[in-house]
Design a protein around this motif. Structure first.
Motif, mmCIF file in Angstrom:
data_model
loop_
_atom_site.group_PDB
_atom_site.id
_atom_site.type_symbol
_atom_site.label_atom_id
_atom_site.label_comp_id
_atom_site.label_asym_id
_atom_site.label_seq_id
_atom_site.Cartn_x
_atom_site.Cartn_y
_atom_site.Cartn_z
ATOM 1 N N GLN A 270 -23.397 26.939 -34.035
ATOM 2 C CA GLN A 270 -23.890 26.241 -32.846
ATOM 3 C C GLN A 270 -25.397 25.993 -32.916
ATOM 4 O O GLN A 270 -25.868 24.903 -32.567
ATOM 5 C CB GLN A 270 -23.540 27.028 -31.587
ATOM 6 C CG GLN A 270 -22.059 26.987 -31.219
ATOM 7 C CD GLN A 270 -21.775 27.685 -29.900
ATOM 8 O OE1 GLN A 270 -22.629 28.384 -29.357
ATOM 9 N NE2 GLN A 270 -20.558 27.516 -29.399
ATOM 10 N N LEU A 271 -26.155 27.008 -33.365
ATOM 11 C CA LEU A 271 -27.606 26.844 -33.447
ATOM 12 C C LEU A 271 -27.971 25.785 -34.482
ATOM 13 O O LEU A 271 -28.867 24.957 -34.250
ATOM 14 C CB LEU A 271 -28.273 28.183 -33.792
ATOM 15 C CG LEU A 271 -29.801 28.160 -33.880
ATOM 16 C CD1 LEU A 271 -30.418 27.687 -32.565
ATOM 17 C CD2 LEU A 271 -30.345 29.549 -34.249
ATOM 18 N N ASN A 272 -27.278 25.796 -35.621
ATOM 19 C CA ASN A 272 -27.536 24.784 -36.651
ATOM 20 C C ASN A 272 -27.272 23.387 -36.119
ATOM 21 O O ASN A 272 -28.089 22.463 -36.311
ATOM 22 C CB ASN A 272 -26.640 25.034 -37.870
ATOM 23 C CG ASN A 272 -26.858 26.390 -38.487
ATOM 24 O OD1 ASN A 272 -26.530 27.408 -37.881
ATOM 25 N ND2 ASN A 272 -27.400 26.436 -39.701
ATOM 26 N N THR A 273 -26.123 23.220 -35.444
ATOM 27 C CA THR A 273 -25.768 21.915 -34.896
ATOM 28 C C THR A 273 -26.757 21.492 -33.819
ATOM 29 O O THR A 273 -27.156 20.320 -33.748
ATOM 30 C CB THR A 273 -24.346 21.963 -34.305
ATOM 31 O OG1 THR A 273 -23.432 22.409 -35.311
ATOM 32 C CG2 THR A 273 -23.920 20.590 -33.806
ATOM 33 N N LEU A 274 -27.158 22.456 -32.996
ATOM 34 C CA LEU A 274 -28.124 22.164 -31.930
ATOM 35 C C LEU A 274 -29.433 21.655 -32.510
ATOM 36 O O LEU A 274 -30.003 20.665 -32.011
ATOM 37 C CB LEU A 274 -28.367 23.418 -31.090
ATOM 38 C CG LEU A 274 -29.432 23.291 -29.985
ATOM 39 C CD1 LEU A 274 -28.986 22.285 -28.933
ATOM 40 C CD2 LEU A 274 -29.715 24.660 -29.343
ATOM 41 N N MET A 275 -29.915 22.290 -33.573
ATOM 42 C CA MET A 275 -31.186 21.881 -34.172
ATOM 43 C C MET A 275 -31.062 20.526 -34.873
ATOM 44 O O MET A 275 -32.016 19.738 -34.874
ATOM 45 C CB MET A 275 -31.677 22.947 -35.159
ATOM 46 C CG MET A 275 -32.066 24.257 -34.511
ATOM 47 S SD MET A 275 -33.203 24.054 -33.105
ATOM 48 C CE MET A 275 -34.623 23.332 -33.912
#
Length: 308
Positions: free
Chosen positions: A193-198
């Motif tokens: 999720q954090l990777n996709t968010l960034m």
């Protein structure tokens, strides 16, 4: 306690573009030829600009840096892919995969920023021709290129560090020909999720920010060109921008299709095809796009040939 900074795999298997044995030799020959054309074409552009004093202007300084970025961009992925075609293991080490991801992102971002800088160069040339030498000084050009490098590496470092946080458990097969973000995220057994968010926030700011800057520059350019009374003058002004606009359309069109969409809708097969476009085909075409439509490059080439 489990440390999320460690991975349970020591290497990845790059499945490549095709797994059919009868397609390996044709694929190897096609990509080898495209890679050699890319290297020789972009290298020739750099040599031609360096050896031609009348090309020592901001526009061609940026173009030579774009050619260098194209060489490095393709060299990050294609040599390993060519090696793996005839390899029985098709592996890449975990650290090698992260390194490939880092340099791939950094050179892609470098192209992104250079295209924006080149749009500004065209804006000044068309909208403020008399002030062009005083606005785009040698010092400013060096500073702009240096800033492109710094921002590119910071952008790559962010996404590579986020990728290094992921844990890969049983499946270490990457359905791609290099270590790209989405294929790696697809096989992670931890939350991405954090990777996709960034990707969808910082990545959008980096990519779309440069694209918006390019569009704004060309809005001013079009406005200025429409005020030129003669049709010949309008065509001459537009022709100086046509090469850059062609490269921008191809680069941002394919880049946006691959990355700025939900991870759940990412198609491995289509992703590979579109990725080939901006990682191999576009860098190969750039020297031809800029040289065939550029009178200064063609004249420098004629002078260079006469000296041989």
């Amino acid at each position: 306690m489990e440390n999320s900074s460690w991975t349970s795999v020591s290497h990845f298997v790059l499945l490549g573009i095709s797994t059919h044995p009868d397609e390996q030799i044709p694929l190897f020959l096609i990509f080898l030829v495209m890679y050699l054309i890319n290297i020789s074409g972009n290298f020739f552009i750099i040599v031609l600009i360096i050896s031609s004093p009348h090309l020592h202007t901001p526009m061609y300084i940026f173009l030579s840096n774009l050619a260098l970025a194209d060489i490095c961009f393709t060299s990050t992925t294609v040599p390993k892919m060519l090696q793996n075609i005839f390899s029985s293991t098709k592996t890449i080490s975990y650290m090698g995969c992260l390194a490939q991801t880092y340099f791939f992102i950094s050179f892609a971002a470098m192209e992104n920023f250079l295209l924006a800088v080149m749009a500004y160069d065209r804006y000044v040339a068309v909208c403020h021709p008399l002030r062009y030498p005083t606005i785009l000084t040698g010092t400013l050009c060096v500073q702009m290129v240096a800033l492109c490098h710094v921002l590119s590496h910071l952008h790559a470092l962010l996404h590579t560090c986020l990728m290094g946080r992921l844990i890969f458990c049983a499946d270490n097969r990457i359905a791609h020909f290099f270590c790209d973000l989405y294929p790696l995220m697809k096989i992670s057994c931890t939350s991405t999720q954090l990777n996709t968010l960034m990707i969808h926030t910082e990545g959008v700011i980096i990519i779309d920010g440069a694209l918006i800057f390019i569009i704004a520059s060309y809005a001013f350019i079009i406005s200025a060109v429409l005020q030129v009374p003669s049709a010949n003058g309008k065509w001459k002004s537009f022709s100086t921008c046509s090469s850059h606009l062609t490269v921008v359309a191809i680069f941002y069109g394919t880049l946006t299709w691959v990355y700025f969409r939900p991870l759940s809708s990412y198609s491995v097969a289509k992703g590979r095809i579109v990725t080939v476009m901006y990682t191999v085909v576009t860098p190969m075409l750039n020297p031809f796009i800029y040289s065939l439509q550029n009178g200064d490059i063609k004249e420098a080439f004629r002078k260079w040939m006469r000296r041989l």
